[in-house]
Design a protein around this motif. Structure first.
Motif, PDB file in Angstrom:
ATOM      1  N   UNK A   6       0.825  -1.208   0.000  1.00  0.00           N
ATOM      2  CA  UNK A   6       0.000   0.000   0.000  1.00  0.00           C
ATOM      3  C   UNK A   6       0.860   1.259   0.000  1.00  0.00           C
ATOM      4  N   UNK A   7       2.054   1.182   0.544  1.00  0.00           N
ATOM      5  CA  UNK A   7       3.000   2.288   0.519  1.00  0.00           C
ATOM      6  C   UNK A   7       4.400   1.701   0.714  1.00  0.00           C
ATOM      7  N   UNK A   8       5.409   2.480   0.282  1.00  0.00           N
ATOM      8  CA  UNK A   8       6.798   2.031   0.377  1.00  0.00           C
ATOM      9  C   UNK A   8       7.594   3.062   1.162  1.00  0.00           C
ATOM     10  N   UNK A   9       8.548   2.557   1.975  1.00  0.00           N
ATOM     11  CA  UNK A   9       9.509   3.408   2.682  1.00  0.00           C
ATOM     12  C   UNK A   9      10.910   2.946   2.291  1.00  0.00           C
ATOM     13  N   UNK A  10      11.689   3.851   1.759  1.00  0.00           N
ATOM     14  CA  UNK A  10      13.055   3.537   1.313  1.00  0.00           C
ATOM     15  C   UNK A  10      14.024   4.520   1.938  1.00  0.00           C
ATOM     16  N   UNK A  11      15.330   4.232   1.801  1.00  0.00           N
ATOM     17  CA  UNK A  11      16.332   5.159   2.326  1.00  0.00           C
ATOM     18  C   UNK A  11      17.553   5.161   1.425  1.00  0.00           C
ATOM     19  N   UNK A  12      18.284   6.262   1.493  1.00  0.00           N
ATOM     20  CA  UNK A  12      19.499   6.419   0.716  1.00  0.00           C
ATOM     21  C   UNK A  12      20.393   7.398   1.462  1.00  0.00           C
ATOM     22  N   UNK A  13      21.708   7.180   1.393  1.00  0.00           N
ATOM     23  CA  UNK A  13      22.642   8.059   2.092  1.00  0.00           C
ATOM     24  C   UNK A  13      22.762   9.385   1.349  1.00  0.00           C
ATOM     25  N   UNK A  14      22.904  10.417   2.148  1.00  0.00           N
ATOM     26  CA  UNK A  14      23.115  11.723   1.545  1.00  0.00           C
ATOM     27  C   UNK A  14      24.470  11.742   0.834  1.00  0.00           C
ATOM     28  N   UNK A  15      24.578  12.678  -0.087  1.00  0.00           N
ATOM     29  CA  UNK A  15      25.793  12.872  -0.884  1.00  0.00           C
ATOM     30  C   UNK A  15      26.071  11.707  -1.823  1.00  0.00           C
ATOM     31  N   UNK A  16      25.103  10.754  -1.926  1.00  0.00           N
ATOM     32  CA  UNK A  16      25.315   9.659  -2.880  1.00  0.00           C
ATOM     33  C   UNK A  16      25.315  10.226  -4.292  1.00  0.00           C
ATOM     34  N   UNK A  17      26.098   9.664  -5.162  1.00  0.00           N
ATOM     35  CA  UNK A  17      26.172  10.215  -6.523  1.00  0.00           C
ATOM     36  C   UNK A  17      24.875  10.007  -7.287  1.00  0.00           C
ATOM     37  N   UNK A  18      24.678  10.799  -8.301  1.00  0.00           N
ATOM     38  CA  UNK A  18      23.502  10.676  -9.145  1.00  0.00           C
ATOM     39  C   UNK A  18      23.455   9.292  -9.768  1.00  0.00           C
ATOM     40  N   UNK A  19      22.242   8.694  -9.798  1.00  0.00           N
ATOM     41  CA  UNK A  19      22.087   7.353 -10.343  1.00  0.00           C
ATOM     42  C   UNK A  19      22.137   6.268  -9.288  1.00  0.00           C
ATOM     43  N   UNK A  20      22.259   6.659  -8.011  1.00  0.00           N
ATOM     44  CA  UNK A  20      22.268   5.652  -6.948  1.00  0.00           C
ATOM     45  C   UNK A  20      20.881   5.017  -6.826  1.00  0.00           C
ATOM     46  N   UNK A  21      20.848   3.679  -6.719  1.00  0.00           N
ATOM     47  CA  UNK A  21      19.570   2.966  -6.577  1.00  0.00           C
ATOM     48  C   UNK A  21      19.013   3.172  -5.169  1.00  0.00           C
ATOM     49  N   UNK A  22      17.742   3.588  -5.107  1.00  0.00           N
ATOM     50  CA  UNK A  22      17.085   3.821  -3.821  1.00  0.00           C
ATOM     51  C   UNK A  22      16.271   2.604  -3.396  1.00  0.00           C
ATOM     52  N   UNK A  23      15.550   2.017  -4.308  1.00  0.00           N
ATOM     53  CA  UNK A  23      14.694   0.864  -4.034  1.00  0.00           C
ATOM     54  C   UNK A  23      13.844   0.583  -5.249  1.00  0.00           C
ATOM     55  N   UNK A  24      12.884  -0.333  -5.105  1.00  0.00           N
ATOM     56  CA  UNK A  24      12.052  -0.715  -6.239  1.00  0.00           C
ATOM     57  C   UNK A  24      10.619  -0.925  -5.779  1.00  0.00           C
ATOM     58  N   UNK A  25       9.676  -0.569  -6.662  1.00  0.00           N
ATOM     59  CA  UNK A  25       8.259  -0.863  -6.444  1.00  0.00           C
ATOM     60  C   UNK A  25       7.849  -1.939  -7.437  1.00  0.00           C
TER      61      UNK A  25
END
Length: 671
Positions: free
Chosen positions: A387-406
Motif C-alpha cells: 500500500x506504501x513504500x519506505x526507502x532510504x538512501x545516504x546523503x551525498x550519494x552520486x547521481x544514479x544511486x539505486x534507492x529501491x524498487x516498487x
C-alpha cells in the motif's frame, strides 16, 4: 281570563269558537255559557260575581297552517250580549296580523284568515277584540286579548344538516363496530302528534352496514371486510317522520365509508429466485442492486426490514430498506475479485416491522428469496504489492544511486506488462527517476540530509496494453546521514574575564554544535591548536562529556592594560570519519560584580543600575575630568560638582573619594 267589571253595563252573550282540526274538517266548539253572575276562567273554573257584569269569555282560537283553499279560512266568532242583531254593534280587531292576515266582520264578529300560515315561521298571534256602539262609538265591552294558535300539520320532511358524511372504520373489524352517528332534524312540532318523530333506516350499504332506527348509529354488519378487496363503501341513510308510518315524510343522506388499513398481509417476494450481475470494479459502500417484497398493506403496516441470513453473503454484501420505495438496496462491503470468486448466493429475508398480534393466526409475516450474484470480469488497473513504500538512501550519494524498487502486477488473468512512471505534479521529482520497466527508483542529484531529510514521491503504474488504467502508490525516501559537517563552537556571546580572576579559576564552560544527526554530531572533544605556542593567559580543559572549560593561567588582568583576548579552540566530532573545526572565542576583561551566579562588568552594572541617558553619561565624564584636575582641593569645594562613589585613578595613584552633590543625577537620589 278574569273579566273587568268596572265598565260592564249589561250582561254578555257567550262567543263561540270554531276550531279546525288536523284532519281538515272544521267544526264549532261551543262554549259553556255561565249564568249571569258567573265568569268562566281560563283554567276552567267558574268565578261567581255579586252583581251582573259584562265581559268577554274566550277559548283559544286555532287556525290550520298551510291552508290552500280558494276562500279565506274561518277562524271563529266574536259576540257580545249587547248585540241585538240589529247591526248597532260594531266589532273591531287589533293586534298581530289584524287587517292583513286576520279580518273581522264588523257586524257579525266572524274572524277569517286571509293568508296561508306557516307554523314553522310563527306559532301564534296575539290580538285584541273590542265591541263599540255604532252610533255613539262608545265601548260596549272592554278591549280584551286573545290568542290565535297556528295548528301544525306534517309539512316538513326530516333533514340532515351536516350531510353528506365521510367516515372510516378499520378493516377486519368485528360485527357491530360503531362507525358514525347521523342525526336528522324535523321542523314540525315535536309536541303535537308524530310529525317530528323520526325513524332511521338504511337504503344502500347492506349487507355491510346497519343503522340503529332510533339513534342513527351506523355499525358494521359483516365480518372480515378486507380493505385490499374493497376499500370504499357508499351508505345511504333515510330519516322518516310519523314514526316511519305510511304517509310520513322522509329525507336521506350519504355516508362515504373508507376501510382503514391494518397489518393483515405478510410481505411476499414476487419470485423465489433472482440473479444479479456485479462487475468486480464496483465501489465498496455503493449500491449494486435492489430487490423488493410486495406488501398489500399501507403505511407502517407495509414497512419491511431486509436482512441477509447467510454469513458468507453477509460478509461481502449488506442490504437496507429504502423508506420511500420499500425496496431492499444491496451494497458492497468488500472489494470483489473475479479471479478469486466469481459467484455469491444470498438468502434474503423480508419481515414486517409492525406486526399486529390480532392477526398472528394468519401465519408468519415474513418471506425469503434467493439472490445469485455473478461477479463480472473487468480490466483492472495494476495493483502494487504494498500500500506504501519506505526507502532510504545516504546523503551525498552520486547521481544514479539505486534507492529501491516498487512492484505492480496486472490482476487480470491475461497478466499484461506494467509500465512505471513518476507523478509529474509533485514537487521534488527532479531528485528521483523510476525505471519504466523494472520499477527501480534512482537518484538524479546528490541529496543533503541537512537540507531535506525526507522526500515524498508518488509512483504510478499502467498496463502497456491499456495506458488509461492507472494506479499509484506513495513512496517515502529517508535521507540517511553521513558525517559531512564539522562541529563548531557558538561565538555569538563574549566570554567575561574578571580582573580578580585567579590562576586555575574556570572562566567559562563551552560546548559545540553539529548539523549532523545525533549519531554523528553529539560526541565532541576539545583542544588548543597544536601549531600555536602555549597561551600564557588561558588554558583549555576537555571535560570528556562533550564540553570544555576555559581556565585562567595567571592573575591581575587589567582591562585598562588589555581588555580583549582571543582564544582559538579545535573541536572534533565522533563521526566516521571524524571531522574537526576551529573556532576563536573573544574574551573580555573588566571589573566584575556578582549578581547571583552571573558575572557582569562593573561599569556595565553601574550604567545599567543608574539607567543613565547619553547626556547624563557625558556630564558624569566631565565631572570626572574636573575632579582629576583638582585632587588637591578640599572636599567641600566640590559640593556643587559631581557625585559618585568608587575609585578614581589620579596622578598620585589610587585614592578613594566620597563626593556628594546637590540635586539628582541619573538614578542617584537627592542627598
Amino acid at each position: 281570563m278574569r273579566i273587568s267589571t268596572t265598565s260592564c253595563l249589561c250582561p254578555f252573550l257567550v262567543c263561540l269558537c270554531f276550531i279546525q282540526r288536523c284532519s281538515g274538517a272544521s267544526h264549532h266548539v261551543p262554549t259553556k255559557v255561565p249564568s249571569k253572575n258567573q265568569t268562566k276562567l281560563a283554567n276552567g273554573e267558574t268565578e261567581v260575581h255579586h252583581r251582573p257584569k259584562r265581559g268577554w269569555i274566550w277559548n283559544q282560537f286555532f287556525v290550520l297552517e298551510e291552508h290552500m283553499g280558494p276562500d279565506a279560512q274561518y277562524v271563529g266568532k266574536l259576540h257580545s250580549n249587547s248585540d241585538k242583531g240589529d247591526g248597532s254593534v260594531r266589532y273591531i280587531l287589533s293586534g298581530e296580523g289584524a287587517g292583513t292576515i286576520f279580518i273581522i266582520d264588523e257586524v257579525t264578529g266572524d274572524i277569517h284568515a286571509t293568508k296561508s300560515l306557516d307554523r314553522e315561521r310563527k306559532t301564534h298571534y296575539v290580538l285584541h277584540a273590542q265591541a263599540l256602539d255604532r252610533n255613539t262609538e262608545e265601548a260596549l265591552e272592554p278591549k280584551s286579548e286573545f290568542i290565535i294558535k297556528v295548528q301544525d300539520i306534517n309539512d316538513n320532511a326530516p333533514k340532515f344538516p351536516d350531510g353528506p358524511f365521510v367516515a372510516s372504520v378499520p378493516e377486519m373489524s368485528e360485527v357491530g363496530t360503531s362507525v358514525l352517528q347521523v342525526t336528522a332534524t324535523d321542523a314540525d312540532d315535536p309536541t303535537y302528534g308524530n310529525s317530528a318523530r323520526i325513524v332511521y333506516s338504511i337504503l344502500q350499504g347492506q349487507p355491510y352496514f346497519s343503522v340503529d332506527p332510533k339513534t342513527g348509529i351506523i355499525r358494521t354488519a359483516l365480518a372480515n371486510m378486507d380493505r385490499e378487496a374493497r376499500e370504499h363503501y357508499t351508505v345511504v341513510i333515510q330519516a322518516k317522520d310519523m314514526a316511519g308510518q305510511v304517509g310520513g315524510l322522509s329525507g336521506s343522506t350519504t355516508i362515504n365509508i373508507t376501510l382503514t388499513d391494518v397489518n393483515d398481509n405478510p410481505p411476499k417476494f414476487p419470485q423465489k429466485n433472482y440473479q444479479l450481475y456485479v462487475p468486480e470494479s464496483a465501489q465498496v459502500g455503493k449500491p449494486v442492486g435492489k430487490i423488493k417484497a410486495n406488501d398489500e398493506d399501507l403505511g407502517v403496516n407495509a414497512d419491511i426490514r431486509y436482512s441477509i441470513i447467510i454469513s458468507e453473503g453477509a460478509n461481502m454484501f449488506s442490504i437496507s430498506a429504502d423508506r420511500d420505495t420499500r425496496e431492499g438496496i444491496i451494497s458492497l462491503k468488500k472489494p470483489l475479485n473475479f479471479e478469486r470468486k466469481k459467484t455469491y448466493t444470498l438468502n434474503i429475508e423480508g419481515v414486517n416491522t409492525h406486526v399486529d398480534p390480532r392477526f398472528s393466526y394468519l401465519g408468519s409475516f415474513k418471506d425469503t428469496a434467493t439472490l445469485k450474484i455473478t461477479v463480472g470480469d473487468v480490466d483492472e488497473a495494476p495493483v502494487f504489492s504494498m500500500d506504501y513504500y519506505i526507502m532510504d538512501v545516504y546523503e551525498n550519494s552520486p547521481s544514479g544511486t539505486e534507492v529501491g524498487a516498487v512492484t505492480a502486477r496486472d490482476p487480470d488473468s491475461r497478466n499484461s506488462h506494467v509500465r512505471y512512471f513518476l507523478d509529474r505534479k509533485e514537487e521534488g521529482i527532479n531528485y528521483f527517476r523510476v525505471d519504466e520497466y523494472s520499477g527501480v527508483i534512482y537518484t538524479t542529484l546528490p541529496l543533503d540530509r541537512e537540507d531535506m531529510p525526507w522526500h515524498n514521491i508518488t509512483v504510478m503504474a499502467s498496463e502497456v496494453d491499456n495506458p488509461s488504467l492507472l494506479s499509484h502508490v506513495p513512496v517515502t525516501v529517508q535521507v540517511l546521514d553521513v558525517n559531512d559537517n564539522p562541529p563548531e563552537i557558538a561565538t555569538d556571546e563574549e566570554v567575561i574575564v574578571c580582573e580578580s580572576s585567579r590562576p586555575g579559576q574556570v572562566i567559562q564552560t563551552v560546548t559545540a554544535v553539529d548539523k549532523d544527526d545525533f549519531a554523528n554530531g553529539q560526541r565532541f572533544s576539545f583542544a588548543s591548536p597544536s601549531q600555536l605556542p602555549v597561551n600564557p593567559n588561558f588554558t583549555l580543559k576537555d571535560n570528556e562529556d562533550s564540553t570544555a572549560s576555559i581556565i585562567a593561567r595567571r592573575r591581575r588582568f587589567n582591562h585598562l592594560t588589555q581588555e580583549l583576548y582571543e582564544l582559538p579552540i579545535v573541536v572534533w566530532d565522533g563521526g566516521e570519519p571524524s571531522l574537526s573545526g576551529t573556532s576563536t572565542l573573544t574574551l573580555r576583561v573588566c571589573p566584575c560584580q556578582r549578581h547571583g551566579r552571573i558575572r557582569m562588568c562593573q561599569g556595565e552594572a553601574f550604567l545599567s543600575s543608574a539607567g543613565l541617558s547619553t547626556g547624563a553619561l557625558i556630564a558624569i565624564l566631565l565631572c570626572i575630568v574636573i575632579l582629576l584636575g583638582k585632587l588637591g582641593q578640599p572636599l567641600w569645594g566640590f559640593r556643587q560638582g559631581c557625585a559618585a562613589r568608587g575609585q578614581i585613578y589620579g596622578g598620585h595613584g589610587w585614592r578613594r573619594w566620597t563626593i556628594e552633590v546637590q540635586g539628582r543625577v541619573g538614578g542617584f537620589e537627592k542627598l
